[in-house]
Design a protein around this motif. Structure first.
Motif, PDB file in Angstrom:
ATOM      1  N   PRO A  58       0.844  -1.204   0.000  1.00  0.00           N
ATOM      2  CA  PRO A  58       0.000   0.000   0.000  1.00  0.00           C
ATOM      3  C   PRO A  58       0.874   1.248   0.000  1.00  0.00           C
ATOM      4  CG  PRO A  58      -0.044  -1.100   2.158  1.00  0.00           C
ATOM      5  CD  PRO A  58       0.755  -1.982   1.242  1.00  0.00           C
ATOM      6  N   GLU A  59       0.336   2.348  -0.491  1.00  0.00           N
ATOM      7  CA  GLU A  59       1.030   3.638  -0.377  1.00  0.00           C
ATOM      8  C   GLU A  59       1.338   3.898   1.091  1.00  0.00           C
ATOM      9  OE1 GLU A  59       2.279   6.268  -2.391  1.00  0.00           O
ATOM     10  OE2 GLU A  59       1.915   4.506  -3.635  1.00  0.00           O
ATOM     11  N   PRO A  60       2.509   4.410   1.417  1.00  0.00           N
ATOM     12  CA  PRO A  60       2.755   4.757   2.823  1.00  0.00           C
ATOM     13  C   PRO A  60       1.747   5.809   3.298  1.00  0.00           C
ATOM     14  CG  PRO A  60       4.777   4.905   1.533  1.00  0.00           C
ATOM     15  CD  PRO A  60       3.662   4.674   0.565  1.00  0.00           C
ATOM     16  N   ASP A  61       1.277   5.653   4.530  1.00  0.00           N
ATOM     17  CA  ASP A  61       0.400   6.667   5.111  1.00  0.00           C
ATOM     18  C   ASP A  61       1.182   7.943   5.389  1.00  0.00           C
ATOM     19  OD1 ASP A  61      -2.204   5.098   5.642  1.00  0.00           O
ATOM     20  OD2 ASP A  61      -0.607   3.773   6.337  1.00  0.00           O
ATOM     21  N   LEU A  62       2.465   7.775   5.689  1.00  0.00           N
ATOM     22  CA  LEU A  62       3.315   8.913   6.019  1.00  0.00           C
ATOM     23  C   LEU A  62       4.686   8.694   5.429  1.00  0.00           C
ATOM     24  CD1 LEU A  62       2.688   9.012   9.852  1.00  0.00           C
ATOM     25  CD2 LEU A  62       2.117  10.858   8.265  1.00  0.00           C
ATOM     26  N   ASN A  63       5.297   9.769   4.916  1.00  0.00           N
ATOM     27  CA  ASN A  63       6.706   9.702   4.530  1.00  0.00           C
ATOM     28  C   ASN A  63       7.428  10.820   5.267  1.00  0.00           C
ATOM     29  OD1 ASN A  63       9.259   9.896   3.254  1.00  0.00           O
ATOM     30  ND2 ASN A  63       8.423   8.838   1.461  1.00  0.00           N
ATOM     31  N   LEU A  64       8.407  10.432   6.076  1.00  0.00           N
ATOM     32  CA  LEU A  64       9.096  11.419   6.912  1.00  0.00           C
ATOM     33  C   LEU A  64      10.141  12.205   6.133  1.00  0.00           C
ATOM     34  CD1 LEU A  64       9.714   9.297  10.145  1.00  0.00           C
ATOM     35  CD2 LEU A  64       7.768  10.774   9.627  1.00  0.00           C
ATOM     36  N   GLY A  65      10.533  11.700   4.974  1.00  0.00           N
ATOM     37  CA  GLY A  65      11.461  12.434   4.125  1.00  0.00           C
ATOM     38  C   GLY A  65      12.805  12.746   4.766  1.00  0.00           C
ATOM     39  N   VAL A  66      13.347  11.807   5.539  1.00  0.00           N
ATOM     40  CA  VAL A  66      14.586  12.136   6.271  1.00  0.00           C
ATOM     41  C   VAL A  66      15.802  12.216   5.355  1.00  0.00           C
ATOM     42  CG1 VAL A  66      13.756  11.130   8.425  1.00  0.00           C
ATOM     43  CG2 VAL A  66      15.172   9.753   6.902  1.00  0.00           C
ATOM     44  N   GLY A  67      15.849  11.428   4.287  1.00  0.00           N
ATOM     45  CA  GLY A  67      16.969  11.510   3.357  1.00  0.00           C
ATOM     46  C   GLY A  67      18.288  11.031   3.926  1.00  0.00           C
ATOM     47  N   SER A  68      19.372  11.462   3.297  1.00  0.00           N
ATOM     48  CA  SER A  68      20.715  10.991   3.652  1.00  0.00           C
ATOM     49  C   SER A  68      21.340  11.885   4.704  1.00  0.00           C
ATOM     50  CB  SER A  68      21.597  10.966   2.408  1.00  0.00           C
ATOM     51  OG  SER A  68      21.050  10.102   1.434  1.00  0.00           O
ATOM     52  N   GLY A  69      22.468  11.423   5.228  1.00  0.00           N
ATOM     53  CA  GLY A  69      23.218  12.183   6.223  1.00  0.00           C
ATOM     54  C   GLY A  69      24.174  11.251   6.919  1.00  0.00           C
ATOM     55  N   SER A  70      24.876  11.753   7.905  1.00  0.00           N
ATOM     56  CA  SER A  70      25.725  10.868   8.704  1.00  0.00           C
ATOM     57  C   SER A  70      24.817   9.917   9.470  1.00  0.00           C
ATOM     58  CB  SER A  70      26.558  11.686   9.685  1.00  0.00           C
ATOM     59  OG  SER A  70      25.714  12.197  10.701  1.00  0.00           O
ATOM     60  N   HIS A  71      25.399   8.902  10.071  1.00  0.00           N
ATOM     61  CA  HIS A  71      24.565   7.963  10.839  1.00  0.00           C
ATOM     62  C   HIS A  71      23.791   8.689  11.926  1.00  0.00           C
ATOM     63  CE1 HIS A  71      25.583   4.049   9.144  1.00  0.00           C
ATOM     64  NE2 HIS A  71      26.694   4.648   8.794  1.00  0.00           N
ATOM     65  N   ALA A  72      24.465   9.571  12.644  1.00  0.00           N
ATOM     66  CA  ALA A  72      23.778  10.278  13.733  1.00  0.00           C
ATOM     67  C   ALA A  72      22.680  11.177  13.189  1.00  0.00           C
ATOM     68  CB  ALA A  72      24.787  11.085  14.552  1.00  0.00           C
ATOM     69  N   GLU A  73      22.995  11.891  12.107  1.00  0.00           N
ATOM     70  CA  GLU A  73      21.976  12.786  11.529  1.00  0.00           C
ATOM     71  C   GLU A  73      20.755  12.012  11.069  1.00  0.00           C
ATOM     72  OE1 GLU A  73      25.078  16.144   9.718  1.00  0.00           O
ATOM     73  OE2 GLU A  73      24.386  14.490   8.468  1.00  0.00           O
ATOM     74  N   GLN A  74      21.017  10.927  10.374  1.00  0.00           N
ATOM     75  CA  GLN A  74      19.903  10.162   9.813  1.00  0.00           C
ATOM     76  C   GLN A  74      19.073   9.502  10.916  1.00  0.00           C
ATOM     77  OE1 GLN A  74      20.854   6.576   7.410  1.00  0.00           O
ATOM     78  NE2 GLN A  74      19.866   7.700   5.745  1.00  0.00           N
ATOM     79  N   THR A  75      19.764   8.889  11.869  1.00  0.00           N
ATOM     80  CA  THR A  75      19.059   8.217  12.967  1.00  0.00           C
ATOM     81  C   THR A  75      18.266   9.240  13.770  1.00  0.00           C
ATOM     82  OG1 THR A  75      20.891   6.641  13.039  1.00  0.00           O
ATOM     83  CG2 THR A  75      19.375   6.616  14.901  1.00  0.00           C
ATOM     84  N   ALA A  76      18.871  10.364  14.037  1.00  0.00           N
ATOM     85  CA  ALA A  76      18.199  11.402  14.822  1.00  0.00           C
ATOM     86  C   ALA A  76      16.976  11.943  14.088  1.00  0.00           C
ATOM     87  CB  ALA A  76      19.170  12.540  15.134  1.00  0.00           C
ATOM     88  N   ALA A  77      17.123  12.156  12.780  1.00  0.00           N
ATOM     89  CA  ALA A  77      15.987  12.691  12.017  1.00  0.00           C
ATOM     90  C   ALA A  77      14.805  11.715  12.057  1.00  0.00           C
ATOM     91  CB  ALA A  77      16.404  12.967  10.571  1.00  0.00           C
ATOM     92  N   VAL A  78      15.096  10.428  11.940  1.00  0.00           N
ATOM     93  CA  VAL A  78      14.011   9.438  12.022  1.00  0.00           C
ATOM     94  C   VAL A  78      13.400   9.460  13.421  1.00  0.00           C
ATOM     95  CG1 VAL A  78      13.397   7.004  11.846  1.00  0.00           C
ATOM     96  CG2 VAL A  78      15.063   7.967  10.248  1.00  0.00           C
ATOM     97  N   MET A  79      14.235   9.556  14.434  1.00  0.00           N
ATOM     98  CA  MET A  79      13.714   9.562  15.816  1.00  0.00           C
ATOM     99  C   MET A  79      12.795  10.750  16.065  1.00  0.00           C
ATOM    100  SD  MET A  79      16.963   8.297  18.083  1.00  0.00           S
ATOM    101  CE  MET A  79      16.033   8.326  19.601  1.00  0.00           C
ATOM    102  N   ILE A  80      13.222  11.918  15.626  1.00  0.00           N
ATOM    103  CA  ILE A  80      12.406  13.124  15.864  1.00  0.00           C
ATOM    104  C   ILE A  80      11.067  13.001  15.133  1.00  0.00           C
ATOM    105  CG2 ILE A  80      12.284  15.614  15.393  1.00  0.00           C
ATOM    106  CD1 ILE A  80      15.421  15.576  15.833  1.00  0.00           C
TER     107      ILE A  80
END
Ligand code: UD1
Length: 362
Positions: free
Chosen positions: A53-75
């Motif tokens: 199914p189409e995702p209900d939500l896309n957070l659009g976090v994209g690329s970055g360092s591990h910390a940046e990417q993990t943090a963006a998903v967490m927020i």
């Protein structure tokens, strides 16, 4: 009950599809795409092909360092989970989005189910190994694809009643679409008239390390002297491989990342696959295609004991390839009795039953 599924990168999609399908109509489901992978060829095409199914939500976090990417998903997920109050969060595999989701859910006291729990390479230089270990410690339901994973979790102190050996949902997807893996179509697309090889590479240890990538490129060009080699290039490795001298030639066919069925059609017809991917070791094993894994270790040893996989260091690729090409071909696809236990196409329904029984008993 409300179940929120977290996906983010290419390898998640064929794992999540059968779980969502098996839970359809039996629970309220929310599908989140974190946006870790955003290229159409790593994301969009899988939704189109895999009946997701189409995702209900896309957070659009994209690329970055591990910390940046993990943090963006967490927020992003903290907001989603606080607003939607799921009864269960389901996470897949070992990517940064998996870890981030498990951390956020655990802090909000929301139970976590981890699909593909318990795999271990015992190599903490792989970011995925860190993600696997931490995710499993935070999970309430550990859904495992192979028996070795049960032992790893038990030794790490996970109570036995949390661990469920359910089989491999990625193989559900593979078997469901098997008839669409067309090796003749792959041959004509890539201009292949004879036997051929397929290679995929994206691990930091291979494509980011200058000495490794040089040797790897030299090895691939040598392999192409045996027979043509098709290399779908993950964006992550492309620049490094090209800088190290990887170039298209009559024997080396560099192509963009392929859609699911096109890739597996290509693999299905290959004389052998050279890879550093996790999932490809499993897919090649079930398709009965010899697989040479260019890594010092694997978190998927069942593909060696019950499959076609072997581990080769960079020095060992060409000798192993010559052995494989001289040997008789294994049956394709591998017959059920030669596959890893419970890699039978019914992991999704088993996962759905475990999840719903667990929710009902709470
Ligand atoms: C991630 C997973 C890895 C999985 C792989 C499958 C982690 C730690 N790793 O690695 O386990 O095997 O996905 O593909 O989560 N990029 C693009 N387009 C995209 C996404 C990425 O061009 O849509 C490029 C960017 O340069 C980016 C790089 O790839 O910086 C790395 O992407 P990232 O998501 O961090 O990890 P992968 O290497 O793809």
């Amino acid at each position: 009950s409300r179940i929120v599924h977290i996906t983010g990168a290419r390898p998640n999609f064929p794992k999540a599809a059968p779980v969502l399908a098996a839970l359809h109509g039996r629970a309220e489901q929310v599908l989140v795409h974190t946006g870790q992978h955003y290229d159409d060829r790593l994301s969009r095409v899988f939704f189109d092909e895999l009946d997701l199914p189409e995702p209900d939500l896309n957070l659009g976090v994209g690329s970055g360092s591990h910390a940046e990417q993990t943090a963006a998903v967490m927020i992003g997920l903290e907001k989603v989970f606080t607003e939607r109050r799921p009864d269960l969060v389901v996470v897949y595999g070992d990517i940064n989005s998996t870890l981030a989701a498990a951390l956020v859910a655990a802090k909000l006291l929301i139970p976590v189910a981890h699909v593909e729990a318990g795999l271990r390479s015992f190599d903490l230089s792989m970011p995925e190994e860190v993600n696997r270990r931490v995710t499993d410690q935070l999970s309430d339901l550990l859904l495992v694809t192979s028996a070795d994973a049960v032992g790893h979790l038990a030794r790490e102190g996970v109570p036995a009643d949390r661990i469920h050996f359910v089989g491999n949902p990625m193989i559900d997807t593979l078997l469901k679409h098997l008839d669409r893996f067309d090796e003749e179509a792959a041959r004509s697309t890539h201009g292949l008239e004879s036997d051929y090889l397929v290679a995929t590479l994206h691990r930091p240890a291979n494509v980011d390390d200058p000495a490794a990538v040089q040797q790897l490129v030299a090895t691939l060009h040598k392999a192409a002297e045996r027979m043509p080699i098709v290399i779908p290039l993950h964006p992550r490795g492309r620049a490094g491989l090209e800088k190290a001298g990887l170039h298209a030639s009559s024997g080396v066919k560099l192509v963009d990342p392929l859609p699911y069925t096109a890739f597996l059609g290509l693999v299905r017809g290959a004389a052998a696959v050279l890879t550093d991917s996790g999932g490809v070791q499993e897919e090649a094993s079930v398709l009965g295609v010899p697989c040479l894994t260019m890594r010092p270790n694997t978190e998927r040893p069942v593909t060696i004991t019950h499959g076609t996989n072997r581990l080769v260091g960079l020095d060992g690729v060409l000798p192993a390839l010559d052995e494989v090409l001289a040997a008789s071909r294994p049956e394709r696809p591998a017959p059920l009795h030669q596959r890893p236990p419970l890699w039978d196409g019914a992991a999704g329904p088993r996962i759905a039953d475990v999840v719903l029984n667990w929710l009902a008993a709470r």
